[in-house]
Design a protein around this motif. Structure first.
Motif, short mmCIF file in Angstrom:
data_model
loop_
_atom_site.label_atom_id
_atom_site.label_comp_id
_atom_site.label_asym_id
_atom_site.label_seq_id
_atom_site.Cartn_x
_atom_site.Cartn_y
_atom_site.Cartn_z
N LEU A 12 0.78 -1.15 0.22
CA LEU A 12 -0.02 0.06 -0.02
C LEU A 12 1.01 1.20 0.06
O LEU A 12 1.85 1.36 0.68
N LYS A 15 -1.36 6.61 1.02
CA LYS A 15 -2.81 6.94 0.74
C LYS A 15 -3.69 5.56 0.85
O LYS A 15 -4.97 5.56 0.45
N ASN A 16 -2.97 4.59 1.34
CA ASN A 16 -3.63 3.10 1.47
C ASN A 16 -4.12 2.54 -0.05
O ASN A 16 -5.12 2.10 -0.06
N ARG A 17 -3.36 2.92 -1.01
CA ARG A 17 -3.70 2.66 -2.37
C ARG A 17 -2.78 1.34 -2.78
O ARG A 17 -1.62 1.24 -2.46
N CYS A 18 -3.49 0.40 -3.27
CA CYS A 18 -2.77 -0.98 -3.72
C CYS A 18 -1.61 -0.36 -4.55
O CYS A 18 -1.86 0.21 -5.92
N ASP A 44 -4.46 2.22 -12.45
CA ASP A 44 -5.14 3.64 -12.81
C ASP A 44 -3.85 4.51 -13.56
O ASP A 44 -3.90 5.14 -14.45
N TYR A 60 -0.32 1.78 -9.64
CA TYR A 60 -1.25 2.20 -8.65
C TYR A 60 -2.58 1.80 -9.12
O TYR A 60 -2.94 2.47 -10.29
N PRO A 63 -8.80 2.33 -5.99
CA PRO A 63 -9.01 2.12 -4.34
C PRO A 63 -9.59 0.92 -4.10
O PRO A 63 -9.31 0.49 -2.79
#
Length: 90
Positions: A12, A15-18, A44, A60, A63
């Protein structure tokens, strides 16, 4: 970050995005095709960072995509195939 294979880590961002970090462009291209086309998990956007002999690519994901989902799909790949593709440029 969890290293799934040599040269590939999943985790992550701040911003807690995988994210998936791939330590070779050729290997990134393979992972991109696999996750996007075969697993319906397109990213993305991506960033790149130069390294000696190539570049490191960070993917990225949206979410709603979790690291566990990415890991589960990546583990379908052969470690031998990962190594073979990495060695094409390294």
């Amino acid at each position: 970050m969890n290293q799934i294979f040599p040269y590939i880590s999943v985790g992550l961002d701040d911003k807690n995005r995988c994210i998936v970090v791939v330590e070779d462009y050729e290997l990134f291209d393979f992972i991109d095709d696999f996750l996007g086309d075969e697993c319906d998990l397109p990213y993305d956007y991506r960033t790149t960072k130069e390294r000696l002999g190539g570049e490191i690519v960070t993917m990225y994901f949206p979410p709603d995509v979790t690291p566990e989902t990415i890991e589960r799909n990546l583990l379908k790949l052969s470690p031998g195939e990962i190594e073979r593709i990495y060695k094409l440029n390294n």
